[in-house]
Design an enzyme around this catalytic site. Structure first.
Site, PDB file in Angstrom:
ATOM      1  N   GLU A  95       0.944  -1.285  -0.142  1.00  0.00           N
ATOM      2  CA  GLU A  95      -0.375   0.001  -0.269  1.00  0.00           C
ATOM      3  C   GLU A  95       1.339   0.865   0.054  1.00  0.00           C
ATOM      4  OE1 GLU A  95      -3.962  -2.348   1.835  1.00  0.00           O
ATOM      5  OE2 GLU A  95      -2.626  -0.850   3.804  1.00  0.00           O
ATOM      6  N   CYS A 108       3.482   9.195   1.445  1.00  0.00           N
ATOM      7  CA  CYS A 108       4.145   7.564   2.191  1.00  0.00           C
ATOM      8  C   CYS A 108       4.180   6.269   1.534  1.00  0.00           C
ATOM      9  CB  CYS A 108       3.120   7.460   3.503  1.00  0.00           C
ATOM     10  SG  CYS A 108       3.526   6.138   4.210  1.00  0.00           S
ATOM     11  N   CYS A 115       6.190  -7.142   7.410  1.00  0.00           N
ATOM     12  CA  CYS A 115       7.269  -7.076   8.123  1.00  0.00           C
ATOM     13  C   CYS A 115       7.943  -7.213   9.392  1.00  0.00           C
ATOM     14  CB  CYS A 115       6.628  -5.182   8.862  1.00  0.00           C
ATOM     15  SG  CYS A 115       8.438  -4.720   9.536  1.00  0.00           S
ATOM     16  N   CYS A 119       5.817  -5.409  15.700  1.00  0.00           N
ATOM     17  CA  CYS A 119       5.704  -4.275  16.426  1.00  0.00           C
ATOM     18  C   CYS A 119       3.642  -4.890  17.379  1.00  0.00           C
ATOM     19  CB  CYS A 119       5.561  -2.707  15.896  1.00  0.00           C
ATOM     20  SG  CYS A 119       7.238  -2.675  15.958  1.00  0.00           S
ATOM     21  N   CYS A 122       0.814  -2.341  15.640  1.00  0.00           N
ATOM     22  CA  CYS A 122       1.221  -2.488  14.304  1.00  0.00           C
ATOM     23  C   CYS A 122       0.607  -2.645  13.139  1.00  0.00           C
ATOM     24  CB  CYS A 122       1.852  -1.881  13.534  1.00  0.00           C
ATOM     25  SG  CYS A 122       2.681  -1.446  12.057  1.00  0.00           S
ATOM     26  N   CYS A 345      -1.170   5.584   9.903  1.00  0.00           N
ATOM     27  CA  CYS A 345       0.100   5.218   9.907  1.00  0.00           C
ATOM     28  C   CYS A 345      -0.861   3.842  10.557  1.00  0.00           C
ATOM     29  CB  CYS A 345       0.278   6.165  11.550  1.00  0.00           C
ATOM     30  SG  CYS A 345       1.113   7.770  10.796  1.00  0.00           S
TER      31      CYS A 345
HETATM   32  N1  SAH Z   1       9.186   0.026  10.386  1.00  0.00           N
HETATM   33  C1  SAH Z   1       9.562   1.632  10.896  1.00  0.00           C
HETATM   34  C2  SAH Z   1       8.678   2.501   9.129  1.00  0.00           C
HETATM   35  C3  SAH Z   1       6.630   2.423   9.548  1.00  0.00           C
HETATM   36  S1  SAH Z   1       6.166   2.359  10.826  1.00  0.00           S
HETATM   37  C4  SAH Z   1       8.837   2.453  12.136  1.00  0.00           C
HETATM   38  O1  SAH Z   1       9.293   1.359  12.602  1.00  0.00           O
HETATM   39  O2  SAH Z   1       9.602   3.384  12.021  1.00  0.00           O
HETATM   40  C5  SAH Z   1       5.892   4.144  10.504  1.00  0.00           C
HETATM   41  C6  SAH Z   1       5.277   5.191  12.026  1.00  0.00           C
HETATM   42  O3  SAH Z   1       3.596   4.655  12.366  1.00  0.00           O
HETATM   43  C7  SAH Z   1       5.872   4.268  13.082  1.00  0.00           C
HETATM   44  O4  SAH Z   1       6.125   5.586  14.425  1.00  0.00           O
HETATM   45  C8  SAH Z   1       4.917   3.593  13.861  1.00  0.00           C
HETATM   46  O5  SAH Z   1       5.491   2.837  14.815  1.00  0.00           O
HETATM   47  C9  SAH Z   1       3.591   4.412  13.301  1.00  0.00           C
HETATM   48  N2  SAH Z   1       2.158   2.904  13.873  1.00  0.00           N
HETATM   49  C10 SAH Z   1       2.627   1.330  13.343  1.00  0.00           C
HETATM   50  N3  SAH Z   1       1.380   1.466  14.288  1.00  0.00           N
HETATM   51  C11 SAH Z   1       0.370   2.127  14.463  1.00  0.00           C
HETATM   52  C12 SAH Z   1      -0.841   2.601  14.625  1.00  0.00           C
HETATM   53  N4  SAH Z   1      -1.722   1.250  14.553  1.00  0.00           N
HETATM   54  N5  SAH Z   1      -1.318   3.498  15.179  1.00  0.00           N
HETATM   55  C13 SAH Z   1      -0.933   4.510  14.616  1.00  0.00           C
HETATM   56  N6  SAH Z   1       0.743   4.787  14.818  1.00  0.00           N
HETATM   57  C14 SAH Z   1       1.180   3.504  14.057  1.00  0.00           C
END
Ligand code: SAH
Length: 370
Positions: A95, A108, A115, A119, A122, A345
């Site tokens: 996406e 973006c 991934c 986390c 996410c 995000c």
């Molecule tokens: N792997 C990279 C890039 C992808 S995530 C990283 O970790 O930075 C991009 C951003 O979105 C990161 O700061 C991530 O922590 C945030 N993010 C992930 N899941 C989210 C969610 N459910 N709500 C809001 N932000 C989120």
């Protein structure tokens, strides 16, 4: 036709394209000409590349391809955000999100199919990891957005649609280092997209050795996904922390800024209700960042199906921000964009074959017609 031996020219940054032309017995300046056709003009038909000799055009058509991810669908948000779902192979889709704002248009982009970092907050993590994207698949997202939006937005010749790129889509960009660097070089190349490093932001969960390499090879703006002020909590939220703990990460951030004209690093902090949003944690964050030029980006949590967290209340977000601001930490609360189309995000999921790489495609033919 056997495409495996054919070179996809979208995968080559200028240096590699020059080497490619030299190997064909051609002058290296052909690289700049072809880059301009592809990336600036959006032309993928060699026949239209009028400053290239007929003979060379025929050789290129015979030996090379120009392949980008294919659009499966796109979605429009009420707020103008747009999300494309792009097919990258028979089983996988990624996406890409376009975020128009006053004075800038940000794209973006994704760097991996799924991934591996897992986390806990996410949506991408839930899909597991399938593979790295190629240079063509990364730069192809920018190419596709730029050239599909140009006619629609009535952009004048010589102007561009996308002014900023953030590597904040699916995947951990620093775990796909070489392809991401080559794609960023194309973004910055004057014969391609001509973006200044100031307009490119790479977001990482903190792969420390790769941060040092990034500084050497392609220093761009850095956003670090912190999300917790201490190792105990961060180990749970961002499991990569078990390998690269917070204090080492902060030191790596300081090294990244050393001797450069980059002013500060952005630290991203998703606020999760009752988990990392107390004033004590805000104070711990201030303390942690006291020796690194920093800006904090507070991100309201974006829920997704089966997520176990909740968004902090506006009052809690404001209180957290107040603690940081009164310690002179520049803090912005990120405006949620595109959440009605699951483009915000952490909501990007694409379609990812599972880790066992099933042979059955997860994209059904019906997906291609919607
Ligand atoms: N792997 C990279 C890039 C992808 S995530 C990283 O970790 O930075 C991009 C951003 O979105 C990161 O700061 C991530 O922590 C945030 N993010 C992930 N899941 C989210 C969610 N459910 N709500 C809001 N932000 C989120």
């Amino acid at each position: 036709m056997n495409t495996a031996s054919r070179q996809n020219l979208f995968s080559l940054d200028r240096q590699r394209l020059e080497a490619f032309f030299q190997a064909l017995g051609e002058k290296p300046f052909r690289a700049s000409q072809v880059l301009k056709w592809i990336h600036q003009q959006g032309i993928t038909d060699f026949e239209q590349m009028s400053n290239i000799s007929k003979n060379l055009r025929q050789r290129l058509a015979a030996k090379t391809d120009l392949i980008t991810p294919q659009e499966i669908t796109h979605h429009y948000s009420e707020d103008g955000t747009r999300k494309w779902v792009l097919q990258v192979d028979s089983g996988n889709a990624i996406e890409t999100v376009f975020i128009p704002e006053e004075g800038r248009n940000t794209l973006c982009i994704s760097s991996q199919v799924g991934c591996a970092l897992n986390c806990s907050f996410c949506a991408t993590a839930q899909q597991g990891f399938n593979r790295n994207l190629s240079v063509a698949e990364i730069i192809g997202q920018l190419w596709l957005a730029e050239h599909s939006l140009r006619p629609e937005l009535d952009i004048k010749p010589g102007q561009r649609v996308i002014s900023n790129v953030v590597l904040m889509g699916m995947g951990e960009p620093l775990l796909n280092f070489d392809a991401v660097v080559a794609a960023m070089r194309l973004m910055m190349d004057d014969f391609a997209y001509g973006l200044s490093w100031r307009r490119i932001t790479l977001s990482t969960a903190g792969v420390i050795p790769a941060l040092d390499r990034l500084k050497e090879q392609c220093p761009v703006n850095l956003a670090v996904s912190l999300h917790a002020p201490d190792d105990k909590l961060r180990d749970q939220l961002v499991p990569l922390n078990q390998k690269y703990p917070i204090h080492d990460l902060i030191e790596a951030c300081q090294r990244y800024l050393e001797g450069e004209n980059r002013k500060r690093i952005t630290f991203e902090y998703v606020l999760l209700k009752g988990v990392n949003d107390s004033t004590a944690q805000a104070r711990a964050l201030v303390n942690l960042l006291r020796d690194v030029p920093a800006k904090v980006n507070l991100i309201p949590f974006n829920p997704f199906p089966e997520s176990k967290y909740q968004r902090s209340s506006q009052q809690t977000v404001d209180r957290f921000r107040e603690v940081l601001m009164s310690a002179n930490l520049i803090t912005v609360t990120r405006k949620t964009r595109g959440d009605d189309i699951a483009a915000a995000c952490g909501q990007l999921a694409g379609k990812v074959q599972d880790r066992s790489r099933r042979q059955t495609p997860v994209i059904q033919p019906s997906d291609l017609t919607t």
